[in-house]
Write a protein that holds these residues in place. Structure first.
Motif, mmCIF file in Angstrom:
data_model
loop_
_atom_site.group_PDB
_atom_site.id
_atom_site.type_symbol
_atom_site.label_atom_id
_atom_site.label_comp_id
_atom_site.label_asym_id
_atom_site.label_seq_id
_atom_site.Cartn_x
_atom_site.Cartn_y
_atom_site.Cartn_z
ATOM 1 N N GLU A 1 0.843 -1.193 0.000
ATOM 2 C CA GLU A 1 0.000 0.000 0.000
ATOM 3 C C GLU A 1 0.878 1.243 0.000
ATOM 4 O OE1 GLU A 1 -3.316 0.046 -0.143
ATOM 5 O OE2 GLU A 1 -3.567 -2.120 0.027
ATOM 6 N N ILE A 2 0.484 2.235 -0.787
ATOM 7 C CA ILE A 2 1.212 3.507 -0.879
ATOM 8 C C ILE A 2 0.240 4.641 -0.609
ATOM 9 C CG2 ILE A 2 2.563 5.039 -2.371
ATOM 10 C CD1 ILE A 2 3.260 2.508 -4.053
ATOM 11 N N ARG A 3 0.665 5.581 0.211
ATOM 12 C CA ARG A 3 -0.107 6.805 0.444
ATOM 13 C C ARG A 3 0.800 7.999 0.193
ATOM 14 N NH1 ARG A 3 -4.943 7.030 3.657
ATOM 15 N NH2 ARG A 3 -5.110 8.936 2.437
ATOM 16 N N VAL A 4 0.213 9.088 -0.256
ATOM 17 C CA VAL A 4 0.898 10.363 -0.403
ATOM 18 C C VAL A 4 0.172 11.350 0.489
ATOM 19 C CG1 VAL A 4 1.470 12.250 -1.985
ATOM 20 C CG2 VAL A 4 1.668 9.870 -2.766
ATOM 21 N N HIS A 5 0.935 12.090 1.288
ATOM 22 C CA HIS A 5 0.343 13.069 2.206
ATOM 23 C C HIS A 5 1.058 14.402 2.043
ATOM 24 C CE1 HIS A 5 -1.686 14.548 5.819
ATOM 25 N NE2 HIS A 5 -0.548 15.174 6.060
ATOM 26 N N LEU A 6 0.269 15.480 1.934
ATOM 27 C CA LEU A 6 0.807 16.831 1.824
ATOM 28 C C LEU A 6 0.275 17.699 2.941
ATOM 29 C CD1 LEU A 6 1.130 15.818 -1.195
ATOM 30 C CD2 LEU A 6 0.842 18.192 -1.820
ATOM 31 N N GLU A 7 1.137 18.580 3.417
ATOM 32 C CA GLU A 7 0.735 19.637 4.324
ATOM 33 C C GLU A 7 1.625 20.838 4.054
ATOM 34 O OE1 GLU A 7 0.930 17.883 8.171
ATOM 35 O OE2 GLU A 7 3.088 18.013 8.311
ATOM 36 N N LEU A 8 1.263 21.974 4.591
ATOM 37 C CA LEU A 8 2.040 23.178 4.323
ATOM 38 C C LEU A 8 3.314 23.237 5.146
ATOM 39 C CD1 LEU A 8 -0.720 25.934 3.996
ATOM 40 C CD2 LEU A 8 0.549 24.764 2.187
#
Length: 157
Positions: free
Chosen positions: A29-36
């Motif tokens: 499983e792969i997740r991509v997470h973005l935040e500032l």
């Protein structure tokens, strides 16, 4: 600007499709997470997000998080214990170097896409798809816009 506005709708869809393709022949499983912003070490932050997203709950412990803090100009890649036990010691550094080459050219989409592909190939090699495999984690990009993710995750529990 919010992290969720960093990519266009088309770019978000491209990343989601890359994740789906990378997971097609693997139980990984792969997740991509973005935040500032990331006010601490990026690996520490990525580990906290990994746990918040319950990525350690996969059956084979083979989830991978690609984390990006846009304004802080930080990123990290973190894999669970199942994948970490198998990949060579320099694998995560190779993926980070690949991302950094793209990021230095402000090519964030291709940095993420190529890294998703690299991780997917390694997952396919070590965790091939099984007949009873299910997609354990969402393929959508997750965002942390003013604690929006925290509230969403808490609401789901």
């Amino acid at each position: 600007m919010n992290a969720s506005n960093f990519f266009t709708k088309e770019q978000k869809e491209d990343i989601k499709l890359a994740i789906k393709d990378a997971e097609l022949d693997t139980s990984g499983e792969i997740r991509v997470h973005l935040e500032l912003n990331c006010e601490q070490d990026s690996m520490t932050q990525a580990a906290q997000i990994f746990k918040r997203l319950k990525m350690e709950k996969t059956i084979h412990r083979n989830a991978v998080l690609i984390y990006l803090a846009i304004d802080s100009r930080k990123f990290a890649i973190i894999g669970d214990e199942g994948i970490n036990a198998i990949v060579p010691n320099d694998f995560w550094n190779d993926v980070k170097t690949n991302m950094l080459i793209h990021f230095r050219q402000a090519d964030f989409v291709n940095g993420i896409l190529s890294s998703v592909n690299m991780v997917g190939e390694k997952l396919k090699q070590h965790f091939p798809h099984q007949r009873d495999d299910v997609n354990e984690l969402a393929d959508d990009i997750s965002f942390d816009d003013n604690k929006e993710l925290s509230e969403k995750v808490d609401a789901e529990n």
